[in-house]
Design a protein around this motif. Structure first.
Motif, PDB file in Angstrom:
ATOM      1  N   ARG A 147       4.708  -5.830  12.912  1.00  0.00           N
ATOM      2  CA  ARG A 147       5.291  -5.469  11.615  1.00  0.00           C
ATOM      3  C   ARG A 147       6.685  -4.848  11.760  1.00  0.00           C
ATOM      4  O   ARG A 147       7.238  -4.308  10.811  1.00  0.00           O
TER       5      ARG A 147
ATOM      6  N   TRP B 173      -1.702  11.584  10.811  1.00  0.00           N
ATOM      7  CA  TRP B 173      -1.601  11.574   9.333  1.00  0.00           C
ATOM      8  C   TRP B 173      -1.179  10.189   8.841  1.00  0.00           C
ATOM      9  O   TRP B 173      -1.759   9.640   7.903  1.00  0.00           O
ATOM     10  N   LYS B 174      -0.192   9.627   9.521  1.00  0.00           N
ATOM     11  CA  LYS B 174       0.291   8.297   9.116  1.00  0.00           C
ATOM     12  C   LYS B 174      -0.788   7.233   9.312  1.00  0.00           C
ATOM     13  O   LYS B 174      -1.023   6.389   8.444  1.00  0.00           O
TER      14      LYS B 174
ATOM     15  N   GLN C 188      -5.134   3.085   2.912  1.00  0.00           N
ATOM     16  CA  GLN C 188      -4.513   2.083   2.042  1.00  0.00           C
ATOM     17  C   GLN C 188      -5.089   0.693   2.253  1.00  0.00           C
ATOM     18  O   GLN C 188      -5.149  -0.101   1.333  1.00  0.00           O
ATOM     19  N   GLN C 189      -5.508   0.403   3.503  1.00  0.00           N
ATOM     20  CA  GLN C 189      -6.044  -0.947   3.766  1.00  0.00           C
ATOM     21  C   GLN C 189      -7.576  -0.907   3.707  1.00  0.00           C
ATOM     22  O   GLN C 189      -8.248  -1.536   4.506  1.00  0.00           O
TER      23      GLN C 189
ATOM     24  N   LYS D  16      -3.393   7.539   6.631  1.00  0.00           N
ATOM     25  CA  LYS D  16      -2.893   7.028   5.346  1.00  0.00           C
ATOM     26  C   LYS D  16      -2.949   5.500   5.322  1.00  0.00           C
ATOM     27  O   LYS D  16      -3.344   4.897   4.328  1.00  0.00           O
ATOM     28  N   GLU D  17      -2.526   4.895   6.437  1.00  0.00           N
ATOM     29  CA  GLU D  17      -2.527   3.425   6.505  1.00  0.00           C
ATOM     30  C   GLU D  17      -3.958   2.891   6.436  1.00  0.00           C
ATOM     31  O   GLU D  17      -4.226   1.910   5.754  1.00  0.00           O
TER      32      GLU D  17
ATOM     33  N   ASP E 137      -4.885  -3.127  16.682  1.00  0.00           N
ATOM     34  CA  ASP E 137      -3.740  -3.014  15.778  1.00  0.00           C
ATOM     35  C   ASP E 137      -2.778  -1.891  16.190  1.00  0.00           C
ATOM     36  O   ASP E 137      -1.618  -1.890  15.799  1.00  0.00           O
TER      37      ASP E 137
ATOM     38  N   GLU F 273       2.075  -2.482  15.169  1.00  0.00           N
ATOM     39  CA  GLU F 273       3.402  -1.889  14.943  1.00  0.00           C
ATOM     40  C   GLU F 273       4.491  -2.864  15.394  1.00  0.00           C
ATOM     41  O   GLU F 273       5.523  -2.999  14.749  1.00  0.00           O
TER      42      GLU F 273
END
Lengths: 310, 245
Positions: B80, B10-11, B18-19, B14-15, B72, B77
Motif C-alpha cells: 500500500r 494504536w494505528k 476499520q477493516q 485502528k486499521e 499483512d 505496508e
C-alpha cells in the motif's frame, strides 16, 4: 557547516551496475526553499533516501542538520519531515487518524495534536472531510493531507518529493504560500523536488540541477539564468530596414540580430541598457512600439543543461 | 520506546477496527470465537470443560486467525506504499517490529481467551451440572493458555520474518501457509527418519509421561524458538533492505 542544513561531498550510490547518484556535492543553506531538479530517474529520490539515512552511500559523505546519515540517521529522522514518492497515507484510516498517528510518533501531546490537526486541515480546506476514510479521497486531497502530515510536528527540515503533483492551481498556490511562509518566517529548510520549473523559479532561493545522478549546476535561479544564457532584447514595430539591422550588428554589445514578422530579436553579450539601441534604430527610420527585455527561463536553462550533458 | 510501540499499536488497532468485515478483521475474530467458544462446546457438552484436551485440540483456529494479520504486517505496508514513509519517521526499528508482533499476538490470543470464557458460559447454560458450576481445572487452564500463547507467538514471529521479505500480502500469506505446513509435517518426517528402535523408545517415553508435563516441554521448546525467531527478525529489519525489497 552549521549555516547549512545539508552538505554532501562526492556522495555516490550504486545499484549493481547503475550509478544512481554520482559524486554529488551540494550545499543547502538553512531556512531556504531549495529546488532539486532533474528528469525522471535522475537520482532525486535516491538522494532523499540517502539524506534521510534510509540508504547508505557507497562513497562520499553527507551531513544533514549537523548529523551524519550513516551513523546518526535516527537523529536526522527525528528532526525532519518527509513527503516521499508516494503519499504514504493509511487509506483505511480517517484523515484525522492519519495525522494523529504521525503526531503520536513524534510525541506531540494530545492537546497539541488536536490543535495542529484543526489548524492544518482548515488551512488546506480538508476540515469538513476529516472523518472520512482517506481511501475515498481524490488524489489531490490525499496529496494535501500528506503535506499536512509532513509539516505536522514542525520539523526543521522538510523533504518534499513533487508536493504539488495532483493539486489543482488553487491548492498548489495555497501550498506555495505555506512553503514560503515556513521558510521565511519559521526558518524551516525545504528540500523540494519538482518537475514544475515555473514552481521552482517562483519558490526556490536556490536550485540544483541533477541528471543521471550527476550535479550539473547549483545556484539561485537568477544566477543560473545569467550563467547559462545571454540577455536578449525584442523590439516590436515597423521600418526595420537592412540599414538599421546593419547598424545594430555594428554595435559593440550586440552578438546577433534576427528579424521575423515585425519583431527584431537582438542578442547581447551582457545585460545592458536598451535606450542606446532604441535611439540607434529610430535614427535609422524605425518606428518602435514595444521593447521587451527577455531572459531565458529556468526551464530553458534546465533543458540546455540536460541537453549539454547528453 | 514504550510510547513508540504504543503509537504503532494504536494505528494497527485502528486499521484492524476499520477493516472489521474483511479477512483478518474483527468479523473473523468473532466468527472464530463463536466457533470455538459456542458451537463446539454446545456439541461437546460438559466434556468440553471436564476433558480439557478437547479445548487444547481446538487452539488451532486462533493460530489460523493470526496468519492473515501477520502476513499483512510488513508486506501490506509495502503493497500500500506506506512502508517508506513509516521508515522515514523517527520510529526505532524495534518499536515497529514489536508493535506489529504485539497486535497480531493479542489478536490471536484474545481469541483463545474469549473462546475459553465463552465455552465455559455456553456449557454451563446449555448443559448445567447439578453439582454446581462447571469450570476448567486450573492447571489445565494455565497449560492451554500457555500453549496457545507460545504457539501464537511462534506463528507471528515466523510470519513477521516472512512478511518482511514479501512484496505482497498474498505472497506472504502463501509463503506463511507453506511454512506452517512444513512445521506441522516436520515432526512426523523427523520421526520417520530415526531408527525404529529410537522411535519406539521415544514414543514410549511420551506415552508414559503425563500429558501436562509433555505440554510444558513443548511450551519450553516453543519459547526458545520464539526468542530465536524474534531476534532473527530484528536482525533482518534493516531499513535499506526493506526499501529496496
Amino acid at each position: 557547516m552549521n549555516d547549512h542544513a545539508i552538505v554532501t561531498d562526492a556522495m555516490t550510490r550504486d545499484f549493481k551496475s547503475v550509478r544512481a547518484v554520482n559524486e554529488l556535492t551540494i550545499e543547502v543553506p538553512r531556512g531556504i526553499l531549495f529546488g532539486f531538479l532533474g528528469p525522471n530517474g535522475s537520482g532525486k529520490t535516491t538522494t532523499i533516501r540517502l539524506l534521510l539515512g534510509l540508504l547508505e552511500p557507497n562513497q562520499g559523505r553527507a551531513e544533514v542538520l549537523g548529523f551524519n546519515p550513516k551513523t546518526q540517521a535516527d537523529q536526522i529522522r527525528a528532526h525532519c519531515g518527509a513527503l516521499l514518492e508516494h503519499t504514504g497515507l493509511y487509506e483505511r484510516l480517517t484523515a484525522e487518524d492519519n495525522l494523529d498517528f504521525y503526531g503520536r510518533i513524534w510525541h506531540v501531546s494530545a492537546a497539541e495534536r488536536q490543535a495542529r490537526t484543526l489548524e492544518l486541515l482548515k488551512s488546506l480546506g480538508l476540515w469538513d472531510r476529516r472523518k472520512d476514510l482517506v481511501g475515498s479521497w481524490s488524489r489531490g486531497m490525499k496529496q494535501k493531507l500528506a503535506v499536512a502530515r509532513a509539516l505536522f510536528h514542525r520539523p526543521e527540515l522538510i523533504f518534499l518529493d513533487e508536493p504539488t503533483s495532483g493539486l489543482d492551481p488553487v491548492a498548489a498556490s495555497a501550498l506555495h504560500e505555506t512553503l514560503i511562509d515556513l521558510a521565511a518566517r519559521q526558518g524551516v529548510t525545504v528540500f523540494l523536488t519538482t518537475h514544475n520549473l515555473a514552481e521552482a523559479e517562483k519558490l526556490c532561493g536556490q536550485v540544483a540541477v541533477i541528471h543521471q545522478g550527476k550535479l550539473l549546476a547549483q545556484g539561485s535561479p537568477t544566477e543560473l539564468r545569467a550563467k547559462m544564457s545571454s540577455p536578449r532584447v525584442e523590439f516590436v514595430g515597423r521600418g526595420f530596414t537592412p540599414a538599421a539591422i546593419e547598424a545594430l550588428r555594428g554595435y559593440p554589445k550586440v552578438t546577433d540580430v534576427a528579424q521575423s514578422d515585425g519583431h527584431l530579436i537582438v542578442d547581447l553579450k551582457e545585460p545592458s541598457e536598451t535606450a542606446p539601441l532604441v535611439t540607434l534604430l529610430v535614427s535609422k527610420g524605425a518606428e518602435i512600439e514595444e521593447v521587451r527585455k527577455d531572459q531565458a527561463s529556468l526551464e530553458d536553462v534546465f533543458l540546455k543543461l540536460v541537453e549539454e550533458e547528453k | 520506546m514504550i510510547t513508540d510501540i504504543l503509537a504503532v499499536f494504536w494505528k494497527e488497532w485502528k486499521e484492524l477496527y476499520q477493516q472489521r468485515t474483511s479477512r483478518g478483521g474483527l468479523m473473523t475474530w468473532l466468527i472464530m470465537v463463536a466457533l470455538v467458544g459456542v458451537f463446539i462446546p454446545l456439541q461437546s457438552g460438559a466434556a468440553w470443560v471436564n476433558t480439557p484436551v478437547l479445548a487444547l485440540v481446538w487452539i488451532w483456529p486462533p493460530l489460523l486467525g493470526v496468519v492473515w494479520i501477520v502476513a499483512d504486517s510488513f508486506a501490506g505496508e509495502r503493497e500500500r506504499h506506506t512502508l517508506e514513509t513509516l521508515l522515514a519517521s523517527r520510529l526505532p526499528d524495534q518499536a515497529i517490529l514489536l508493535a506489529k508482533l504485539l497486535i497480531a499476538v493479542l489478536y490471536g490470543w484474545s481469541m483463545e481467551v474469549a473462546a475459553l470464557i465463552a465455552g465455559t458460559i455456553t456449557v454451563n447454560l446449555a448443559h448445567p451440572a447439578p453439582t454446581g458450576l462447571l469450570i476448567y481445572p486450573l492447571g489445565w487452564l494455565a497449560t492451554i493458555l500457555a500453549v496457545s500463547l507460545a504457539a501464537i507467538v511462534f506463528i507471528c514471529s515466523i510470519g513477521a520474518l516472512v512478511s518482511l521479505r514479501s512484496a505482497t500480502v498474498r505472497s506472504a500469506y502463501q509463503k506463511l501457509s507453506l511454512t506452517m505446513l512444513a512445521v506441522i509435517l516436520l515432526p512426523n518426517l523427523a520421526l520417520g527418519m530415526v531408527s525404529p528402535g529410537w522411535r519406539q523408545a521415544l514414543l514410549g517415553r511420551v506415552a508414559t509421561t503425563p500429558v501436562e508435563t509433555t505440554l510444558w516441554v513443548v511450551i519450553a521448546v516453543l519459547v526458545v524458538l520464539d526468542v530465536g525467531i524474534i531476534l532473527l527478525a530484528n536482525q533482518r529489519f534493516q531499513r535499506s533492505r526493506l526499501i529496496l525489497d
